[in-house]
Design an enzyme around this catalytic site. Structure first.
Site, short mmCIF file in Angstrom:
data_model
loop_
_atom_site.label_atom_id
_atom_site.label_comp_id
_atom_site.label_asym_id
_atom_site.label_seq_id
_atom_site.Cartn_x
_atom_site.Cartn_y
_atom_site.Cartn_z
N ARG A 1 2.30 25.66 26.90
CA ARG A 1 1.33 24.48 26.85
C ARG A 1 0.63 24.39 25.74
NH1 ARG A 1 0.22 23.62 33.56
NH2 ARG A 1 2.16 22.68 33.78
N TYR B 1 7.59 17.63 28.21
CA TYR B 1 8.03 18.75 28.59
C TYR B 1 6.75 19.90 28.83
CZ TYR B 1 9.11 20.17 23.83
OH TYR B 1 9.10 20.21 22.38
N GLU B 2 7.07 20.93 29.48
CA GLU B 2 6.15 21.82 29.72
C GLU B 2 5.00 21.30 30.82
OE1 GLU B 2 6.39 24.65 29.84
OE2 GLU B 2 8.20 24.89 28.29
N GLY B 3 5.37 20.49 31.74
CA GLY B 3 4.14 19.52 32.37
C GLY B 3 3.75 18.37 31.77
N GLN C 1 -1.00 17.33 33.19
CA GLN C 1 -2.04 17.95 32.35
C GLN C 1 -3.39 17.14 32.98
OE1 GLN C 1 -1.41 20.62 30.87
NE2 GLN C 1 0.55 20.20 31.52
#
Length: 582
Positions: A292, A432-434, A439
Site C-alpha cells: 500500500r 488495487y491493494e485495497g 483505505q
C-alpha cells in the site's frame, strides 16, 4: 518526451521529513554524499533503461500463448539488469543478501522506477512485499531457501488474494489447501488479477496464496497463507520441475499493459504454510501494508511523469497572447490558468511525495529508534499515515495525469503524445491493494480511533509546531495561518468521528481522508519551505511559492472537508435506488 529522474526533489524531500537525520543516527555508514550517489545512479538507470521501454510496454504489452506469458520486448533484459544492479535488495536484511539501507531511501528509488515505467515497477514492488512477509513470519527453511533469491531478484514474488467471487470480501474465498501426508499441502482453486503472476523475466516465481484448510471455520478466521513456487524448489535451493499451477489467461486492461495481470489456476500445486493456521489474513497484511505504501509512491511517480510531460509541452506550445507580457503567439505557460494548473499540480505531487517518504521514515524508526516508546510511537504514526499515503497520493496521481491531458488540449487525447497513457496507467492505483474507499474506512474505523484518538492528536500537535514556525518566518506567515486552521478542522472532524462510529461516521470517511491528506501535505510543504527559506537559487525559492499556492488553494478547503466528514449519512439510509434511477 524524455523522462528526467527527480533526484534533487527526492533528496530534498527526504531531508525535509527527517530521512537524513534518521540515516545519520541509525545508518552510520550512510552519509549525505552516499544517499545522493545512490539516488543519482538509480535515476540514471531509470532514465536510460526503463523509461525507453514505457511506451513499448503500453503498445506491445505482455502476451499469453500456449499457456505461457511473455513480457514486452526489452522487459526481461531490463529486469535482469535491475536485479544485477542491486536495486532489488536495497532495504533487505544483510543476513539474506540485502544491503540494509533505509526503507525511506528505497521508497525514493522506487518512485523513480515507477515513474520511468510503472508496468515494470510492479514486478519488483510485489517481490518486496513477499520479502516482507517471509522475513516476518517465514520458517527458518523458507528464509534460507527463498529469501536470498527473492532479495537478489533472481526470483520474483506475487500476492494471490482475489477470486471471482471474493474481492475486497476475502471471507468468501474458496481456494483449498489439502494436507499431502508429508508435511506439505496441495492447493486447488482459481485466483484472478494476479500482478506479474507469470512471465519469462526470472527463473522462478514465488506465489504467496490465501487458501482454506479442510477443517477451517468460515470467514476470515479460516484463511491461511501458503507459499507455492512456479517451479518446485529442492532442499538445496536448486530448481526442479514445474509445479501444479499455471496461468489460464492474462487480462486486457485500461492501462499498465506491460504488466501481465493473470488468471492463475492451482491444480494440486505443492505448497507449504507460511505462519500459523488461520492467521493467513494477518500475515498477508504484512505484504499488503508494504504494498500500500508502494502504491502511494506509484501515485507520486505517475503524477510526476505526467507533470513533466505537461510542463515541457506548456513551454513549447505557442498559442494566444501572454497575459503578462502581451507577447503574441506566446507559450501556453504564459496563460494564468495553465500556469496555475501546473504549479498547483506540482505542489500536490511534492506534498504526496513527502507523505509517502515520511511514512517510510516512520517504518525505519519503528524498527530502529533507541527506545521501545519511540518505536511504538513511530509504528502507530506509520499505521495512521499508511492509508493516507496510499489513497491521497494515488488520487493526486490520477488528478495530475488528468491535468496533463488537459494541458495538452486535443493533443492530450491523441495516443501518440503519450499523455493519455499516463492517465490510463494512473487509474488503477486508487483501486488495487485495497480501494481508496477501503483505505478511508480503515482510517476512520481503525487508525484514527487508536488510543482513543491520541495518535491523531499527537500528529496535530507536531503540525501546529510547524505552523507556528511558519507564522514567524518571513514570507511564510500565510502558510502557517492556513496550516493551523487546517489542523483545527482535522481535530474537530476527528472528535466528531470518534463519537459517531456507525453509518454516520463511515459516510464521511472519504472526506475525512481527503482532509487528513491535505493537512499532512500542507505540513510537508511547510517543512520544505522552512528548509529552503535561506536558499537563493530559483528552485529553492520556489518551495515557498509552492507552499503558498497550496495553502491558498488546498488548505483553505479544509473547513469544507471537515464539514463533509461530519455531515453524517443524513438521507443515505433512506435513499432507494429508484430515487436515482427513475
Amino acid at each position: 518526451m524524455t523522462f528526467r529522474a527527480p533526484v534533487r526533489d527526492i533528496a530534498f524531500a527526504l531531508a525535509a521529513v527527517g530521512g537524513s537525520d534518521l540515516a545519520r543516527r541509525s545508518f552510520p555508514d550512510l552519509d549525505d554524499d552516499t544517499v545522493q550517489a545512490i539516488l543519482t545512479a538509480a535515476g540514471a538507470f531509470c532514465e536510460e533503461q526503463l523509461a525507453p521501454l514505457n511506451r513499448i510496454g503500453d503498445t506491445h504489452g505482455a502476451r499469453y500463448e500456449n499457456g505461457r506469458v511473455t513480457v514486452a520486448p526489452g522487459f526481461a533484459d531490463a529486469y535482469r539488469a535491475f536485479a544485477e544492479g542491486g536495486w532489488n535488495s536495497l532495504s533487505a536484511d544483510p543476513e539474506h543478501g540485502g544491503q540494509g539501507l533505509p526503507k525511506a531511501l528505497e521508497a525514493g528509488v522506487f518512485e523513480m522506477v515507477q515513474a520511468a515505467n510503472m508496468a515494470f515497477g510492479l514486478c519488483p514492488m510485489l517481490t518486496q512485499s513477499a520479502i516482507e512477509a517471509l522475513a516476518h513470519v517465514g520458517t527458518e527453511r523458507q528464509k534460507r531457501v527463498y529469501l536470498p533469491r527473492l532479495v537478489s531478484g533472481e526470483w520474483t514474488g506475487t500476492m494471490n488474494l482475489t477470486e471471482p467471487q471474493a474481492g475486497t470480501d476475502l471471507a468468501a474465498l474458496t481456494t483449498r489447501a489439502e494436507p499431502d501426508g508429508a508435511g506439505g499441502y496441495r492447493l486447488n482453486g482459481q485466483k484472478i488479477f494476479i500482478t506479474w503472476g507469470d512471465h519469462d523475466a526470472a527463473d522462478n516465481i514465488v506465489h504467496l496464496v490465501l487458501a482454506r484448510l479442510p477443517d477451517a471455520p468460515p470467514g476470515v478466521k479460516g484463511i491461511s497463507l501458503f507459499l507455492t513456487p512456479k517451479r518446485v524448489v529442492n532442499e538445496d535451493g536448486t530448481l526442479g520441475g514445474l509445479n501444479g499451477l499455471r496461468p489460464a489467461s492474462i487480462e486486457h486492461k485500461l492501462g499498465i499493459h506491460g504488466s501481465p495481470t493473470c488468471v492463475m489456476l492451482f491444480e494440486g500445486a505443492k505448497a507449504e504454510m507460511v505462519g500459523q493456521p488461520g492467521e493467513g489474513l494477518a500475515n498477508m497484511f504484512l505484504m499488503m501494508n508494504a504494498a500500500r505504501l508502494q502504491v502511494g509512491v506509484q501515485g507520486v511517480a505517475i503524477g510526476e511523469r505526467a507533470w513533466q510531460q505537461a510542463m515541457a509541452f506548456a513551454l513549447e506550445r505557442r498559442q494566444g497572447r501572454s497575459a503578462w507580457t502581451g507577447e503574441t503567439s506566446a507559450r501556453i505557460w504564459d496563460h494564468p490558468d495553465v500556469r496555475l494548473m501546473l504549479a498547483l499540480t506540482k505542489a500536490k505531487i511534492e506534498a504526496a511525495r513527502g507523505i509517502c517518504l515520511m511514512t517510510a521514515v516512520l517504518a525505519d524508526e519503528a524498527r530502529l529508534a533507541e527506545t521501545e516508546d519511540e518505536r511504538a510511537a513511530a509504528k502507530a504514526r506509520q499505521e495512521l499515515l499508511t492509508p493516507i499515503a496510499k489513497a491521497w497520493s494515488t488520487d493526486i496521481g490520477v488528478e495530475a495525469a488528468s491535468i496533463g491531458v488537459q494541458v495538452h488540449g486535443g493533443m492530450g487525447f491523441i495516443e501518440e503524445t503519450g499523455a493519455a497513457q499516463h492517465y490510463r496507467d494512473a487509474r488503477i492505483a486508487p483501486i488495487y491493494e485495497g480501494t481508496n474507499g477501503v483505505q478511508a474506512l480503515d482510517l476512520v474505523g481503525r487508525k484514527a480511533p487508536m488510543a482513543d484518538g491520541a495518535v491523531v492528536r499527537a500528529l496535530a500537535a507536531d503540525i501546529l509546531t510547524t505552523a507556528e514556525a511558519l507564522t514567524a518566518a518571513e514570507g511564510l506567515a500565510p502558510v502557517g495561518k492556513r496550516l493551523a486552521e487546517g489542523v483545527l478542522a482535522l481535530e474537530r472532524a476527528t472528535d466528531w468521528l470518534l463519537e459517531h462510529r456507525g453509518p454516520e461516521g463511515l459516510a464521511g470517511a472519504t472526506a475525512y481522508l481527503r482532509l487528513a491528506g491535505s493537512v499532512v501535505g500542507g505540513w510537508v510543504l511547510g517543512r520544505q519551505a522552512l528548509l529552503a527559506k535561506d536558499g537563493t537559487d530559483p528552485w529553492l525559492s520556489g518551495k515557498a511559492k509552492l507552499a503558498r499556492i497550496y495553502a491558498d488553494r488546498v488548505l483553505t478547503l479544509a473547513a469544507g472537508e471537515a464539514a463533509a466528514a461530519m455531515a453524517g449519512d443524513r438521507d443515505l439510509a433512506a435513499l432507494e435506488p429508484e430515487a436515482l434511477a427513475g
